[in-house]
Design a protein around this motif. Structure first.
Motif, mmCIF file in Angstrom:
data_model
loop_
_atom_site.group_PDB
_atom_site.id
_atom_site.type_symbol
_atom_site.label_atom_id
_atom_site.label_comp_id
_atom_site.label_asym_id
_atom_site.label_seq_id
_atom_site.Cartn_x
_atom_site.Cartn_y
_atom_site.Cartn_z
ATOM 1 N N TYR A 42 0.795 -1.457 0.036
ATOM 2 C CA TYR A 42 -0.139 0.029 -0.135
ATOM 3 C C TYR A 42 0.737 1.424 -0.128
ATOM 4 C CZ TYR A 42 -4.236 -2.851 1.144
ATOM 5 O OH TYR A 42 -5.156 -3.893 1.218
ATOM 6 N N LEU A 43 1.983 1.047 0.790
ATOM 7 C CA LEU A 43 2.731 2.452 0.878
ATOM 8 C C LEU A 43 3.528 2.725 -0.512
ATOM 9 C CD1 LEU A 43 4.529 1.719 4.384
ATOM 10 C CD2 LEU A 43 2.959 3.778 3.737
ATOM 11 N N LYS A 44 3.777 1.597 -1.169
ATOM 12 C CA LYS A 44 4.372 1.810 -2.482
ATOM 13 C C LYS A 44 3.561 2.300 -3.502
ATOM 14 C CE LYS A 44 8.139 -1.622 -1.515
ATOM 15 N NZ LYS A 44 8.713 -2.823 -1.908
ATOM 16 N N LEU A 45 2.383 1.629 -3.511
ATOM 17 C CA LEU A 45 1.272 1.985 -4.745
ATOM 18 C C LEU A 45 0.706 3.415 -4.576
ATOM 19 C CD1 LEU A 45 -0.905 -1.204 -4.910
ATOM 20 C CD2 LEU A 45 0.991 -0.416 -6.416
ATOM 21 N N THR A 46 0.846 3.775 -3.109
ATOM 22 C CA THR A 46 0.272 5.316 -3.072
ATOM 23 C C THR A 46 1.282 6.387 -3.055
ATOM 24 O OG1 THR A 46 0.266 5.015 -0.699
ATOM 25 C CG2 THR A 46 -1.560 4.279 -1.851
ATOM 26 N N GLY A 47 2.529 5.928 -2.749
ATOM 27 C CA GLY A 47 3.702 6.886 -2.525
ATOM 28 C C GLY A 47 3.876 7.607 -1.205
ATOM 29 N N LYS A 48 3.080 6.803 -0.268
ATOM 30 C CA LYS A 48 3.043 7.550 0.917
ATOM 31 C C LYS A 48 4.273 6.890 1.673
ATOM 32 C CE LYS A 48 -0.908 9.373 0.496
ATOM 33 N NZ LYS A 48 -0.958 10.318 -0.441
ATOM 34 N N HIS A 49 4.807 7.369 2.763
ATOM 35 C CA HIS A 49 5.877 7.138 3.361
ATOM 36 C C HIS A 49 5.809 6.408 4.933
ATOM 37 C CE1 HIS A 49 8.293 8.950 0.168
ATOM 38 N NE2 HIS A 49 7.489 10.075 0.370
ATOM 39 N N ILE A 50 4.773 6.769 5.399
ATOM 40 C CA ILE A 50 4.320 5.954 6.951
ATOM 41 C C ILE A 50 3.101 5.276 6.987
ATOM 42 C CG2 ILE A 50 3.863 6.836 9.172
ATOM 43 C CD1 ILE A 50 5.316 9.462 8.665
ATOM 44 N N GLY A 51 3.031 4.219 7.596
ATOM 45 C CA GLY A 51 2.045 3.500 7.681
ATOM 46 C C GLY A 51 2.112 2.741 8.982
ATOM 47 N N LEU A 52 0.966 2.259 9.398
ATOM 48 C CA LEU A 52 0.763 1.849 10.836
ATOM 49 C C LEU A 52 0.121 0.696 10.851
ATOM 50 C CD1 LEU A 52 -0.245 4.789 13.076
ATOM 51 C CD2 LEU A 52 2.190 3.497 13.140
ATOM 52 N N LEU A 53 0.301 -0.346 11.245
ATOM 53 C CA LEU A 53 -0.248 -1.763 11.417
ATOM 54 C C LEU A 53 -0.761 -1.795 12.786
ATOM 55 C CD1 LEU A 53 -1.128 -4.118 9.859
ATOM 56 C CD2 LEU A 53 1.097 -5.357 10.242
ATOM 57 N N VAL A 54 -1.924 -1.934 12.992
ATOM 58 C CA VAL A 54 -2.617 -2.136 14.580
ATOM 59 C C VAL A 54 -3.333 -3.282 14.561
ATOM 60 C CG1 VAL A 54 -3.867 -0.926 16.288
ATOM 61 C CG2 VAL A 54 -2.805 0.336 14.452
ATOM 62 N N ASN A 55 -3.093 -4.243 15.632
ATOM 63 C CA ASN A 55 -3.656 -5.380 15.878
ATOM 64 C C ASN A 55 -4.475 -5.268 17.153
ATOM 65 O OD1 ASN A 55 -4.498 -8.086 16.241
ATOM 66 N ND2 ASN A 55 -2.808 -9.088 16.784
ATOM 67 N N PHE A 56 -5.720 -5.483 16.978
ATOM 68 C CA PHE A 56 -6.566 -5.000 18.098
ATOM 69 C C PHE A 56 -7.041 -6.431 19.136
ATOM 70 C CE2 PHE A 56 -7.632 -1.592 15.586
ATOM 71 C CZ PHE A 56 -7.785 -0.445 16.548
ATOM 72 N N ASN A 57 -6.355 -7.434 18.448
ATOM 73 C CA ASN A 57 -6.817 -8.768 19.397
ATOM 74 C C ASN A 57 -5.838 -9.106 20.510
ATOM 75 O OD1 ASN A 57 -7.862 -11.382 20.300
ATOM 76 N ND2 ASN A 57 -7.379 -12.230 18.348
ATOM 77 N N THR A 58 -5.551 -8.284 21.291
ATOM 78 C CA THR A 58 -4.600 -8.270 22.281
ATOM 79 C C THR A 58 -4.920 -7.626 23.726
ATOM 80 O OG1 THR A 58 -2.174 -7.586 22.866
ATOM 81 C CG2 THR A 58 -3.553 -6.057 21.695
ATOM 82 N N ASP A 59 -4.317 -7.772 24.756
ATOM 83 C CA ASP A 59 -4.642 -7.292 25.993
ATOM 84 C C ASP A 59 -4.089 -5.838 26.076
ATOM 85 O OD1 ASP A 59 -5.577 -9.699 26.755
ATOM 86 O OD2 ASP A 59 -3.878 -10.385 27.635
#
Length: 70
Positions: A42-59
């Motif tokens: 997604y970062l490469k296709l859009t030319g954006k530089h910052i990405g966050l991956l967030v997992n909600f299945n955690t304590d």
């Protein structure tokens, strides 16, 4: 109201913040490499530089936020 950002065919960005940061949301028991590859794509296709991956299945969500810089 949900606004989807379609890249190509089946590629949909979960959130785009201030037209700068891509946020991918997950709720999985285990983070797999494919999720990081998806964010990098997604970062490469859009030319954006910052990405966050967030997992909600955690304590404790702050330990499940991963930042990627392209």
């Amino acid at each position: 109201m949900m606004i989807y950002i379609y890249l190509y065919y089946d590629l949909i960005i979960d959130l785009l913040v201030e037209d700068t940061i891509i946020v991918e949301l997950k709720s999985v028991a285990e983070m797999k490499e494919v999720f990081f590859l998806q964010l990098n794509t997604y970062l490469k296709l859009t030319g954006k530089h910052i990405g966050l991956l967030v997992n909600f299945n955690t304590d404790y969500i702050p330990d499940s936020i991963y930042r990627r810089i392209n």
